[in-house]
Design a protein around this motif. Structure first.
Motif, short mmCIF file in Angstrom:
data_model
loop_
_atom_site.label_atom_id
_atom_site.label_comp_id
_atom_site.label_asym_id
_atom_site.label_seq_id
_atom_site.Cartn_x
_atom_site.Cartn_y
_atom_site.Cartn_z
N ALA A 6 0.83 -1.21 0.00
CA ALA A 6 0.00 0.00 0.00
C ALA A 6 0.87 1.25 0.00
CB ALA A 6 -0.93 -0.01 1.21
N LEU A 7 1.94 1.23 0.77
CA LEU A 7 2.85 2.38 0.81
C LEU A 7 3.50 2.60 -0.55
CD1 LEU A 7 4.28 4.55 2.51
CD2 LEU A 7 6.01 2.84 3.03
N ILE A 12 3.96 5.74 -5.59
CA ILE A 12 3.81 5.86 -7.04
C ILE A 12 2.84 6.99 -7.38
CG2 ILE A 12 2.91 4.71 -9.11
CD1 ILE A 12 3.98 2.07 -7.94
N ALA A 13 1.73 7.06 -6.66
CA ALA A 13 0.74 8.12 -6.92
C ALA A 13 1.34 9.50 -6.65
CB ALA A 13 -0.50 7.89 -6.07
N LEU A 14 2.06 9.64 -5.55
CA LEU A 14 2.70 10.92 -5.24
C LEU A 14 3.76 11.27 -6.27
CD1 LEU A 14 3.10 10.66 -1.37
CD2 LEU A 14 1.58 12.20 -2.64
N PHE A 15 4.53 10.29 -6.67
CA PHE A 15 5.58 10.47 -7.67
C PHE A 15 4.98 11.01 -8.97
CE2 PHE A 15 7.89 8.18 -11.15
CZ PHE A 15 9.06 8.91 -11.10
N THR A 19 5.61 14.66 -10.62
CA THR A 19 6.45 14.63 -11.82
C THR A 19 5.74 15.16 -13.06
OG1 THR A 19 7.69 12.78 -10.92
CG2 THR A 19 7.88 13.16 -13.27
N VAL A 20 4.50 14.78 -13.26
CA VAL A 20 3.80 15.20 -14.48
C VAL A 20 3.62 16.72 -14.52
CG1 VAL A 20 1.63 14.99 -15.76
CG2 VAL A 20 2.74 12.94 -14.86
N PRO A 21 3.14 17.38 -13.44
CA PRO A 21 3.06 18.85 -13.50
C PRO A 21 4.43 19.52 -13.65
CG PRO A 21 1.68 18.02 -11.73
CD PRO A 21 2.49 16.86 -12.24
N ARG A 22 5.48 18.95 -13.04
CA ARG A 22 6.82 19.53 -13.19
C ARG A 22 7.27 19.45 -14.65
NH1 ARG A 22 11.15 17.85 -14.73
NH2 ARG A 22 10.54 15.70 -14.42
N LEU A 23 7.01 18.33 -15.28
CA LEU A 23 7.37 18.17 -16.69
C LEU A 23 6.60 19.15 -17.56
CD1 LEU A 23 8.90 16.61 -18.86
CD2 LEU A 23 7.05 14.94 -18.86
N VAL A 88 6.04 -2.25 -11.51
CA VAL A 88 5.20 -1.21 -12.11
C VAL A 88 5.87 0.15 -11.96
CG1 VAL A 88 2.99 0.01 -11.90
CG2 VAL A 88 3.04 -2.49 -11.87
N TYR A 89 6.38 0.42 -10.76
CA TYR A 89 7.11 1.67 -10.53
C TYR A 89 8.31 1.79 -11.48
CZ TYR A 89 10.33 4.99 -8.48
OH TYR A 89 11.20 6.02 -8.31
#
Length: 124
Positions: A6-7, A12-15, A19-23, A88-89
């Motif tokens: 779960a952690l 992964i969700a936080l990553f 990351t996507v908005p930074r990109l 997956v990560y």
């Protein structure tokens, strides 16, 4: 192991949510620098993108190594679930490394064209 799985999903969700908005922000920043003709700032964006490519690649490599260790070490199903989530990560990190690499390549090509144009205008 269930809490670790779960952690890992939360990580992964936080990553991805960071990351996507930074990109996207880097893309907008690069376009603004190119419109303004600020080639030095555009080069800095390219250098930062190259660093992100390396970070994503090495994180993916570490995740693959961890997944292999989890798969080979523990016989229980929870360890295999955690290994699957870690894979997956790793896949997501490799996809992001590819996207960042393509972005850095586009920046590099645009900078080369802009630099050639600047040299032509200075000579003529």
């Amino acid at each position: 192991m269930e809490s670790l799985s779960a952690l890992m999903l939360v990580i992964i969700a936080l990553f991805l949510s960071v990351t996507v908005p930074r990109l996207y922000g880097d893309w907008i920043s690069w376009q603004a620098h190119m419109r303004e003709g600020d080639l030095e700032q555009a080069r800095r964006v390219m250098a930062a993108e190259n660093l992100w490519v390396q970070r994503h690649f090495w994180c993916a490599a570490a995740a693959i190594a961890m997944a292999v260790l989890l798969d080979s070490g523990a016989p229980d199903a929870a360890a295999h679930r955690l290994a699957h989530i870690t894979k997956v990560y790793a896949g997501i990190s490799l996809v992001l490394a590819l996207i960042e690499s393509l972005f850095a390549h586009k920046v590099s090509a645009a900078l080369a064209v802009a630099q050639d144009g600047k040299r032509s205008s200075e000579m003529g």
